[in-house]
Structures are given as structure tokens and as C-alpha cells.
Design a protein around this motif. Structure first.
Motif: not given
Ligand SMILES: [Fe+2]
Length: 183
Positions: A51-52, A22, A108
Motif C-alpha cells: 500500500h505504501d 510499516h 494502516d
Molecule cells: Fe501506510
């Protein structure tokens, strides 16, 4: 920080292969968007990649999500405030203050859809078409976890028409596909 150093941090903090996939797929989409806007490809890429970053550690403590990533990155000596802001922006609207932090929301959403599309194609990301991605976007039972509103709102938010946005995003995914088993 260059891409290789960023990637090393992903390996250090992300625990699951699906999380790494991801992060790298959103990175690819952000790099392609940066090129489209003539913005800084490396910094936009890092925003996507990070971001994650804390996904695997904060899923039961959602209030920490994003903030934990920023803390780790600052402890690693990374202090690019726009990128750190973009990380917080993917979860919270009040941080969506510039083009990078608005773009990450859409990157995203679309990357989740594109990865799901690639996984059901024998050629994976190769030769992926805008029209077939749009079909999957309409099919609610396909990849139901994908936040479709984040994709549909793209033109209003960053001024890129949806077809063009999907085309840019496919190119971005294809560039990183060999690294995440989608080539
Ligand atoms: Fe994400």
C-alpha cells in the motif's frame, strides 16, 4: 504472486527500514483481518505490503502516491485489480469500494499505533494488551502522527467493534514481528 515474491518487491522499491517495517506491519494486520472475514489471506496481505510501496519516492510528490506503486506493480506483471484498487484506496476515499479497500484504511492507522506501542515496550509486540493500546490511543501526545480517526471509525466502516479490531490487529502484528525487529 506469493508472499516471498511480494517481499522481494518490497526490498527492491522501499528504501528505508522504517518503510519496510510499516509495510510488513500493515501486511500482518491485513492477513489477520482477512482470516477474521474468511477472505483471501494472501491477497489481503499483499495489499497491506504494497500500500505504501512508493512512500520513499513520492513523499515530495504526494499526488503520485499510490499511483506510482500501481505502475511499478503492473510493470512487474502484477494485475490483481482488487489489490491495486486497495492500494489507491488507502489514500483516496473514492476507491474504498469493497471490504478489502475499506479495511486497509483501518489497518494502516492501527498498525502505526501498534508499532509505536511495541517500540516502547521491552517485550516489543509480545504480550501486548488491548487495554494498554486503547490507553495510548487516547493519549494524544503519544505517536501524534497516528491518524486516530482511522482507528475510531472502524466499526462503522467494516463492522468490527474497536476492542475486537485491536485484538485482531495485535495478533496480526505479532505474526510478522520477528521480521521487523518487534519480537
Ligand atoms: Fe501506510
Amino acid at each position: 504472486m506469493n508472499r516471498q515474491e511480494g517481499r522481494a518487491l518490497v526490498e527492491k522499491y522501499a528504501e528505508k527500514d522504517t518503510t519496510i517495517r510499516h509495510l510488513v506491519s500493515v501486511e500482518g494486520v491485513m492477513r489477520a483481518l482477512a482470516r477474521h472475514f474468511e477472505e483471501d489471506v494472501e491477497r489481503w496481505g499483499l495489499a497491506g505490503m504494497f500500500h505504501d510501496l512508493d512512500q520513499d519516492q513520492t513523499h515530495d510528490a504526494i499526488a503520485r502516491h499510490g499511483y506510482q506503486s500501481v505502475e511499478w506493480l503492473e510493470a512487474e506483471g502484477y494485475d490483481d485489480s482488487e489489490v491495486l484498487n486497495a492500494i489507491l484506496a488507502h489514500g483516496e476515499e473514492r476507491y474504498r469500494t469493497d471490504l478489502m479497500s475499506r479495511s486497509i484504511v483501518h489497518a494502516d492507522g492501527v498498525s502505526g499505533l501498534l508499532v509505536a506501542c511495541a517500540l516502547v515496550r521491552p517485550q516489543r509486540a509480545e504480550g501486548m494488551k488491548v487495554s494498554s493500546v486503547k490507553k495510548k490511543l487516547k493519549e494524544k501526545s503519544f505517536a501524534p502522527g497516528v491518524e486516530r480517526d482511522k482507528i475510531r471509525g472502524v466499526e462503522e466502516s467494516i463492522g468490527v467493534p474497536m476492542d475486537e479490531f485491536i485484538a485482531i490487529s495485535i495478533t496480526g502484528l505479532q505474526e510478522v514481528a520477528p521480521e521487523i525487529d518487534l519480537a
